[in-house]
Motif scaffolding. Sequence first.
Motif, PDB file in Angstrom:
ATOM      1  N   ARG B 405     -58.255 -26.793   6.710  1.00  0.00           N
ATOM      2  CA  ARG B 405     -58.685 -27.317   8.022  1.00  0.00           C
ATOM      3  C   ARG B 405     -58.083 -28.696   8.287  1.00  0.00           C
ATOM      4  O   ARG B 405     -57.604 -28.962   9.373  1.00  0.00           O
ATOM      5  CB  ARG B 405     -60.211 -27.376   8.091  1.00  0.00           C
ATOM      6  CG  ARG B 405     -60.769 -26.164   8.849  1.00  0.00           C
ATOM      7  CD  ARG B 405     -62.275 -26.202   8.859  1.00  0.00           C
ATOM      8  NE  ARG B 405     -62.811 -25.525   7.682  1.00  0.00           N
ATOM      9  CZ  ARG B 405     -64.031 -25.727   7.187  1.00  0.00           C
ATOM     10  NH1 ARG B 405     -64.830 -26.607   7.746  1.00  0.00           N
ATOM     11  NH2 ARG B 405     -64.441 -25.058   6.147  1.00  0.00           N
ATOM     12  N   ILE B 406     -58.070 -29.526   7.217  1.00  0.00           N
ATOM     13  CA  ILE B 406     -57.512 -30.873   7.398  1.00  0.00           C
ATOM     14  C   ILE B 406     -56.023 -30.790   7.716  1.00  0.00           C
ATOM     15  O   ILE B 406     -55.537 -31.410   8.657  1.00  0.00           O
ATOM     16  CB  ILE B 406     -57.767 -31.749   6.145  1.00  0.00           C
ATOM     17  CG1 ILE B 406     -59.276 -31.958   5.971  1.00  0.00           C
ATOM     18  CG2 ILE B 406     -57.035 -33.085   6.245  1.00  0.00           C
ATOM     19  CD1 ILE B 406     -59.681 -32.582   4.651  1.00  0.00           C
ATOM     20  N   PHE B 407     -55.315 -29.956   6.936  1.00  0.00           N
ATOM     21  CA  PHE B 407     -53.882 -29.756   7.181  1.00  0.00           C
ATOM     22  C   PHE B 407     -53.628 -29.304   8.612  1.00  0.00           C
ATOM     23  O   PHE B 407     -52.769 -29.826   9.322  1.00  0.00           O
ATOM     24  CB  PHE B 407     -53.321 -28.668   6.241  1.00  0.00           C
ATOM     25  CG  PHE B 407     -52.580 -29.220   5.059  1.00  0.00           C
ATOM     26  CD1 PHE B 407     -51.594 -30.186   5.231  1.00  0.00           C
ATOM     27  CD2 PHE B 407     -52.855 -28.761   3.769  1.00  0.00           C
ATOM     28  CE1 PHE B 407     -50.894 -30.683   4.135  1.00  0.00           C
ATOM     29  CE2 PHE B 407     -52.167 -29.256   2.670  1.00  0.00           C
ATOM     30  CZ  PHE B 407     -51.188 -30.222   2.852  1.00  0.00           C
ATOM     31  N   ARG B 412     -51.634 -30.270  14.103  1.00  0.00           N
ATOM     32  CA  ARG B 412     -51.794 -30.169  15.564  1.00  0.00           C
ATOM     33  C   ARG B 412     -51.696 -31.550  16.212  1.00  0.00           C
ATOM     34  O   ARG B 412     -51.090 -31.692  17.273  1.00  0.00           O
ATOM     35  CB  ARG B 412     -53.118 -29.486  15.902  1.00  0.00           C
ATOM     36  CG  ARG B 412     -53.077 -27.968  15.730  1.00  0.00           C
ATOM     37  CD  ARG B 412     -54.306 -27.281  16.295  1.00  0.00           C
ATOM     38  NE  ARG B 412     -55.538 -27.744  15.648  1.00  0.00           N
ATOM     39  CZ  ARG B 412     -55.982 -27.270  14.473  1.00  0.00           C
ATOM     40  NH1 ARG B 412     -55.277 -26.352  13.815  1.00  0.00           N
ATOM     41  NH2 ARG B 412     -57.088 -27.729  13.958  1.00  0.00           N
ATOM     42  N   LYS B 413     -52.255 -32.544  15.512  1.00  0.00           N
ATOM     43  CA  LYS B 413     -52.160 -33.913  16.052  1.00  0.00           C
ATOM     44  C   LYS B 413     -50.704 -34.367  16.051  1.00  0.00           C
ATOM     45  O   LYS B 413     -50.214 -34.923  17.034  1.00  0.00           O
ATOM     46  CB  LYS B 413     -53.000 -34.879  15.194  1.00  0.00           C
ATOM     47  CG  LYS B 413     -54.463 -34.836  15.580  1.00  0.00           C
ATOM     48  CD  LYS B 413     -55.155 -36.151  15.226  1.00  0.00           C
ATOM     49  CE  LYS B 413     -56.637 -36.061  15.576  1.00  0.00           C
ATOM     50  NZ  LYS B 413     -57.446 -35.583  14.422  1.00  0.00           N
ATOM     51  N   ILE B 417     -48.295 -35.922  19.039  1.00  0.00           N
ATOM     52  CA  ILE B 417     -47.826 -37.307  19.018  1.00  0.00           C
ATOM     53  C   ILE B 417     -46.294 -37.406  18.936  1.00  0.00           C
ATOM     54  O   ILE B 417     -45.669 -38.113  19.709  1.00  0.00           O
ATOM     55  CB  ILE B 417     -48.449 -38.079  17.829  1.00  0.00           C
ATOM     56  CG1 ILE B 417     -49.978 -38.115  18.008  1.00  0.00           C
ATOM     57  CG2 ILE B 417     -47.883 -39.495  17.726  1.00  0.00           C
ATOM     58  CD1 ILE B 417     -50.743 -38.468  16.749  1.00  0.00           C
ATOM     59  N   PHE B 418     -45.697 -36.631  17.977  1.00  0.00           N
ATOM     60  CA  PHE B 418     -44.255 -36.791  17.732  1.00  0.00           C
ATOM     61  C   PHE B 418     -43.421 -35.834  18.592  1.00  0.00           C
ATOM     62  O   PHE B 418     -43.859 -34.730  18.898  1.00  0.00           O
ATOM     63  CB  PHE B 418     -43.953 -36.552  16.250  1.00  0.00           C
ATOM     64  CG  PHE B 418     -44.683 -37.505  15.341  1.00  0.00           C
ATOM     65  CD1 PHE B 418     -44.333 -38.853  15.316  1.00  0.00           C
ATOM     66  CD2 PHE B 418     -45.728 -37.069  14.536  1.00  0.00           C
ATOM     67  CE1 PHE B 418     -45.017 -39.734  14.479  1.00  0.00           C
ATOM     68  CE2 PHE B 418     -46.415 -37.946  13.705  1.00  0.00           C
ATOM     69  CZ  PHE B 418     -46.063 -39.289  13.678  1.00  0.00           C
ATOM     70  N   LEU B 439     -47.738 -26.295  19.776  1.00  0.00           N
ATOM     71  CA  LEU B 439     -48.899 -26.133  18.908  1.00  0.00           C
ATOM     72  C   LEU B 439     -50.176 -26.114  19.759  1.00  0.00           C
ATOM     73  O   LEU B 439     -50.299 -26.870  20.730  1.00  0.00           O
ATOM     74  CB  LEU B 439     -48.954 -27.283  17.896  1.00  0.00           C
ATOM     75  CG  LEU B 439     -47.800 -27.253  16.882  1.00  0.00           C
ATOM     76  CD1 LEU B 439     -47.732 -28.570  16.115  1.00  0.00           C
ATOM     77  CD2 LEU B 439     -47.951 -26.094  15.915  1.00  0.00           C
ATOM     78  N   PRO B 440     -51.120 -25.235  19.401  1.00  0.00           N
ATOM     79  CA  PRO B 440     -52.355 -25.148  20.190  1.00  0.00           C
ATOM     80  C   PRO B 440     -53.216 -26.414  19.997  1.00  0.00           C
ATOM     81  O   PRO B 440     -53.061 -27.126  19.011  1.00  0.00           O
ATOM     82  CB  PRO B 440     -53.049 -23.918  19.617  1.00  0.00           C
ATOM     83  CG  PRO B 440     -52.495 -23.774  18.239  1.00  0.00           C
ATOM     84  CD  PRO B 440     -51.107 -24.341  18.262  1.00  0.00           C
ATOM     85  N   LYS B 441     -54.115 -26.632  20.956  1.00  0.00           N
ATOM     86  CA  LYS B 441     -54.957 -27.835  20.895  1.00  0.00           C
ATOM     87  C   LYS B 441     -56.020 -27.728  19.818  1.00  0.00           C
ATOM     88  O   LYS B 441     -56.341 -28.679  19.142  1.00  0.00           O
ATOM     89  CB  LYS B 441     -55.610 -28.082  22.265  1.00  0.00           C
ATOM     90  CG  LYS B 441     -54.609 -28.578  23.271  1.00  0.00           C
ATOM     91  CD  LYS B 441     -55.313 -29.345  24.400  1.00  0.00           C
ATOM     92  CE  LYS B 441     -54.329 -30.007  25.330  1.00  0.00           C
ATOM     93  NZ  LYS B 441     -53.516 -29.039  26.132  1.00  0.00           N
ATOM     94  N   LYS B 442     -56.563 -26.520  19.693  1.00  0.00           N
ATOM     95  CA  LYS B 442     -57.568 -26.362  18.635  1.00  0.00           C
ATOM     96  C   LYS B 442     -57.283 -25.119  17.800  1.00  0.00           C
ATOM     97  O   LYS B 442     -56.512 -24.241  18.227  1.00  0.00           O
ATOM     98  CB  LYS B 442     -58.969 -26.299  19.250  1.00  0.00           C
ATOM     99  CG  LYS B 442     -59.153 -25.191  20.264  1.00  0.00           C
ATOM    100  CD  LYS B 442     -60.553 -25.234  20.842  1.00  0.00           C
ATOM    101  CE  LYS B 442     -60.683 -24.208  21.958  1.00  0.00           C
ATOM    102  NZ  LYS B 442     -61.935 -24.299  22.674  1.00  0.00           N
TER     103      LYS B 442
END
Lengths: 199, 457
Positions: B405-407, B412-413, B417-418, B439-442
Amino acid sequence: MVLIPMTDREQILNTIGANKPEEAQPFIMPTVQKEKGVTIEKQFIQMVGHVGGVCIRQHSKQISDMITVRYPHAKKIYSCTKEISSIGFNSENISNPIDLNGVDLAVLQGCFGVAENGAIWISEEEMMHRVLPYIAEHLVILLDHNSIVANMHDAYEQIDLTQVPYGTFISGPSKTADIEQTLVMGAQGPRSHMVILTD
Amino acid sequence: MHHPVAAEKFIQDTPRVNWHNKAVWYVREKRDKAAQDIPEWEQLRDYASAIKTDTISKLDKYLIEFEQRAIENGIKIHWAKDADTHNKIVHGILDTHQSRLVVKSKSMLTEECGLNPYLEAKGIEVVDTDLGERVIQFAKEDPSHIVMPAIHKKKEEIGELFYEHLETEKGNDDPNYLTEAARHHLRKKFLKADAAITGVNFAIAETGGFVVVTNEGNADMGVNLTPLHIASMGIEKIIPKAEHLGVFLRLLARSATGQPITTYTSHFHKPREGAQLHVVIVDNGRSRQLGQEDFRRSLHCIRCGACMNTCPVYRRSGGHSYGYSVPGPIGSILSPNMDPEKHASLPFASTLCGSCSAVCPVKIDVDKQLYKWRQVITEKGFAPNKKTLTIRLGKFAFSHPLTFRIFGSLSRKAGRIFPKKLLNTFFTKWTTGRDLPDLPKKSFRDWYLKNGIDSHD
């Protein structure tokens, strides 16, 4: 103790013996329904064309005249059939196969034809010299029109390979498509291939 | 040779890759048409597979039967456990006959054994007589396909090679003209040759003879003009009965090139009067392959090349990228048996789409074997480091839900950002020629927790 090294033969057979899986059932060839008659003759004629040859029906008596007309430039004709006699070649004098280089036309008797692929079976007996069907510039094969079978299964029923030192299926002229898939006839052997179906 | 590295060279020239892809796919389409013309095609594939299954389960028995009958027919039989022994045997026979010039027809086994360079080092002139093989012999290259060895060559390049070696007109690249030039050149070689070497397509146990197929007639021309014929065969070329030829010959040419049969299908049972006929039976790792349950069916192969023509990777990377005598999917399951370290990258050179298995006339489960070789190679530690590391990371993430989940959340973040260009550099191989998707938002998990249970009602 003297160790006798195993021969390659023993080594290979031993490894196979140790590694082979459980014996499978031998395959029993199912009998396939045979087609006969006009349909397969029609298919055969069509397939000879498809593989780059020509197939025509001709009365035995007219074959000789027809060949003179069709191959006006053939100076050296080597025939293994009763319908055509060799011209410009004395067959008995050929002991070394390289002497057959330069044969313009070879005329051979085919044993039987195969409708599904236009192939004709010719055994050593009909060739006189094994290289003849390949070294001639052009090839004519005479074939009894009643001797066409439907497919390769039927074909192998006609042949007893233990009795044929050398035999070949020929389907069309020598060809290649090694240069950019362009089909070219007369790669190494005959440039043209004609089948004459006889009565 | 590492497949992705070798392929990189080939794929740099995009128009050429497209041309190669199209040329090879065209042959696949011809195969489809030929197969569809035979209503019992699928039945024939079953028959062929059953015959081969029986054959390899009694391979020793059939080889002994073949040997005995062949000797009765006047054929001299030799056994070679590996490539080196094979080459020594062939050279020994040629030496006894003082053969200086040898005409050779296509044989993938002799490519596998490296026979040509071996004989040349001993001072014997070896002339490959198949047109495509002669082309690559002039070019000092290896075949890039087992049926069409020069499929990677453009006619302009062949024209240039012939100008150099056969004194054809400069700039003339007409296939008819070039083929004619090769015909004259090769005819001279045939007439002067001391011996002929061929492969073997099928060896028949019950009759002690063998079958060789060509379209050009070069095998027959060679062996029927010279006093010595040497035929090299792998142990898996055996079939039990003559009637089985009916099944295989209906499948072989249709699968290979879409022809109903090759122009010449020659059956050798006895030497020509005054000539000698030798058969060299070669193992070279095949009996070892027989002992591997997962991989033994690769010995069914009749070398039609259909799996190459259909393979999306082969079509776009070219035969030379495989670095093995037999390229493409079948080569990728045969070569790891020879040397799993050297050929470690080949089972990975596949999308596992399964098209190879779908066209295989003898029903080899090529894609399944590719997948299984990946396991074997990774276990042996031969898989590329990057792949092993990625798989380890994946394994860790998938077995630790919190880490996963963290990965996921971090990726996604990062995606938001990049810029993509920067992200692409992390996946260089994958993003050559394509982009990372948005990439999806959630995550699906978040979505499911919110909507999944409700929408189920």
